[in-house]
Write a protein that holds these residues in place. Structure first.
Motif, mmCIF file in Angstrom:
data_model
loop_
_atom_site.group_PDB
_atom_site.id
_atom_site.type_symbol
_atom_site.label_atom_id
_atom_site.label_comp_id
_atom_site.label_asym_id
_atom_site.label_seq_id
_atom_site.Cartn_x
_atom_site.Cartn_y
_atom_site.Cartn_z
ATOM 1 N N ILE A 72 0.842 -1.184 0.000
ATOM 2 C CA ILE A 72 0.000 0.000 0.000
ATOM 3 C C ILE A 72 0.884 1.242 0.000
ATOM 4 N N ASP A 73 0.617 2.147 -0.945
ATOM 5 C CA ASP A 73 1.358 3.398 -1.072
ATOM 6 C C ASP A 73 0.469 4.544 -0.582
ATOM 7 N N PHE A 74 0.870 5.164 0.537
ATOM 8 C CA PHE A 74 0.103 6.260 1.122
ATOM 9 C C PHE A 74 0.697 7.625 0.791
ATOM 10 N N THR A 75 1.681 7.692 -0.104
ATOM 11 C CA THR A 75 2.386 8.949 -0.333
ATOM 12 C C THR A 75 1.487 10.042 -0.906
ATOM 13 N N GLN A 76 0.373 9.658 -1.556
ATOM 14 C CA GLN A 76 -0.557 10.642 -2.111
ATOM 15 C C GLN A 76 -1.781 10.838 -1.226
ATOM 16 N N ALA A 77 -1.823 10.180 -0.070
ATOM 17 C CA ALA A 77 -2.977 10.263 0.822
ATOM 18 C C ALA A 77 -2.758 11.340 1.882
ATOM 19 N N ASP A 78 -3.845 11.706 2.536
ATOM 20 C CA ASP A 78 -3.756 12.706 3.592
ATOM 21 C C ASP A 78 -4.914 12.495 4.565
ATOM 22 N N PHE A 79 -4.755 12.993 5.773
ATOM 23 C CA PHE A 79 -5.805 12.938 6.787
ATOM 24 C C PHE A 79 -5.404 13.859 7.931
ATOM 25 N N LYS A 80 -6.297 13.985 8.886
ATOM 26 C CA LYS A 80 -6.017 14.796 10.059
ATOM 27 C C LYS A 80 -6.573 14.099 11.282
ATOM 28 N N GLY A 81 -5.773 14.007 12.330
ATOM 29 C CA GLY A 81 -6.204 13.330 13.545
ATOM 30 C C GLY A 81 -5.537 11.978 13.685
#
Length: 262
Positions: A186-195
């Motif tokens: 899984i590649d999360f380099t383009q993902a984002d979130f807060k908390g």
């Protein structure tokens, strides 16, 4: 936080199973009578199946298969039951496994199709609006769904197979990853979130690799039995964002979990 507590219940259950096995082995070494079937190898399958079913609310295909096979071999080899179906087990297991992959693929394709439709609709509206403001000048669509998922929550099972996904969600909320006799990248380099995003990771005789942005605060609360959990990130305390906490919980059994960043 109730969601975090429920996702951690699986670790407690697995811990109690390990304690029970240890107590039984200790009592057997001390001379107490322990029935041989309790410490037989089919009970390993029964334990794995039971643990997986409980953890997934008795809705796990893998757990059902492990429990069924464990009970079959336990009754046949330890108690002498002759079901007369041994020659049918392998082809039936292949049929069930094939049906599972077909249904899972159809479900995933439907979800991806719905997401693509929503994205295309939003992009078309944005392009129409931009074309109007720029006198009809056409703009190219920079988004692609190939090998990517825009879901805010992940629910991926890789059983005797491999899954390679790039998460594009900008409101990632966690989810569940299960790799059994297979692998998940899984590649999360383009993902984002807060908390705080809680991700349940379970690896059984398989491998899992997570590539995360270097500024995410990744906290690992994973139980590993005869397995490896490697955090290969380069730590830069000054760059860690305390408002982006990825919490990993689950179990790695005879497998590997690797965490990387670039």
């Amino acid at each position: 936080m109730p969601a975090n507590r429920s996702s951690n219940d699986s670790g407690l259950i697995f811990g109690f199973i390990i304690i029970a096995i240890g107590v039984l082995i200790l009592l057997n070494k001390l001379g107490f009578f322990i029935p041989g079937w309790i410490l037989s190898w089919p009970m390993i399958l029964v334990a794995i199946g039971t643990f997986t079913l409980v953890k997934h609310g008795f809705r796990s295909f893998f757990g059902s298969i492990m429990l069924g096979l464990g009970l079959y071999f336990l009754f046949e080899r330890e108690f002498g039951f002759d079901f007369g179906i041994e020659r049918y087990i392998f082809p039936v297991a292949l049929i069930l496994l094939g049906l599972y992959f077909v249904t899972q693929r159809r479900k995933e394709n439907k979800i991806l199709s719905d997401i693509d439709s929503q994205i295309n609709k939003s992009m078309k509206e944005a392009k129409d609006s931009m074309n109007s403001s720029l006198g009809g000048e056409k703009q190219s669509n920079p988004f692609t769904s190939a090998g990517s998922t825009f879901n805010d929550r992940l629910n991926i099972d890789a059983i005797f197979s491999g899954v390679d996904k790039r998460v594009m969600s900008k409101n990632f909320q966690g989810g569940k990853l299960t790799a059994a006799f297979g692998g998940i990248d899984i590649d999360f380099t383009q993902a984002d979130f807060k908390g705080i995003a809680t991700l349940q990771v379970d690896v059984i005789f398989g491998g899992m690799k997570l590539v995360v942005p270097p500024h995410w605060d990744v906290r690992t609360e994973v139980s590993n039995i005869a397995a490896g959990v490697e955090d290969k990130r380069i730590y830069r305390d000054s760059e860690v964002d305390p408002e982006k906490v990825l919490l990993l919980r689950g179990t790695v059994l005879f497998g590997g979990l690797e965490i990387k960043s670039f």
